[in-house]
Design an enzyme around this catalytic site. Sequence first.
Site, short mmCIF file in Angstrom:
data_model
loop_
_atom_site.label_atom_id
_atom_site.label_comp_id
_atom_site.label_asym_id
_atom_site.label_seq_id
_atom_site.Cartn_x
_atom_site.Cartn_y
_atom_site.Cartn_z
N LYS A 1 -6.78 2.99 24.35
CA LYS A 1 -7.47 4.21 23.89
C LYS A 1 -8.98 4.02 23.97
CE LYS A 1 -3.91 6.41 23.41
NZ LYS A 1 -3.62 7.18 24.61
N GLN B 1 -3.79 3.65 13.50
CA GLN B 1 -2.75 3.11 14.37
C GLN B 1 -1.51 2.79 13.55
OE1 GLN B 1 -2.32 2.90 17.62
NE2 GLN B 1 -0.33 2.03 17.22
N ASP C 1 -4.07 12.32 15.57
CA ASP C 1 -2.62 12.21 15.71
C ASP C 1 -2.02 13.48 15.19
OD1 ASP C 1 -2.09 9.89 17.04
OD2 ASP C 1 -1.83 8.69 15.25
#
Length: 168
Positions: A101, A145, A168
């Site tokens: 990322k 994460q 997210d």
Amino acid sequence: GDVYKRQVLRKPSTKATLDQDSASGSPYYFQKRNGFPKNYASSNNAQIIDGLGISKKIKSLLKKEVRYLRNTFAPSHSQRPKLGYVIVGEKPDSHLYVKMKKKACKQIGIDTVGKNFKESTSQAEIEDYVKSLNSDPSLSGILVQLPLPEKFDSTQICDLVDQEKDVD
């Protein structure tokens, strides 16, 4: 059905939108002129695609969009979009994912800032860091994460992320 529209990188006189495939009713994100066939996202037939080529095309479009946004909305100080991340523990796949990322962000002009926490870190310390990311006006988005190690309350930590910054 609803027609979804999204403004994609454009010059002031050019209009690019998210159209809808009239045959299936499925939206697709890029017009054919950007190198994607109209039935790209709506085809019911299996087909081999050039994933690397599509990825390069998307990154190229995003890089142009980031540059356009910087020049249009922040020309005086050229503030770049910035992603904040939180990673906890030593799971190699999680570290690899965040590394990928960060690399993708760098390629398209998005800065990254974050912290790698050891599993021995307290829940409160991680929550405080997430709160500090929320209050940082230079951050455009935040990535926690997952999965977090079992000792952490993932829901509580993720719920702390400002909805406006949650990637997210």
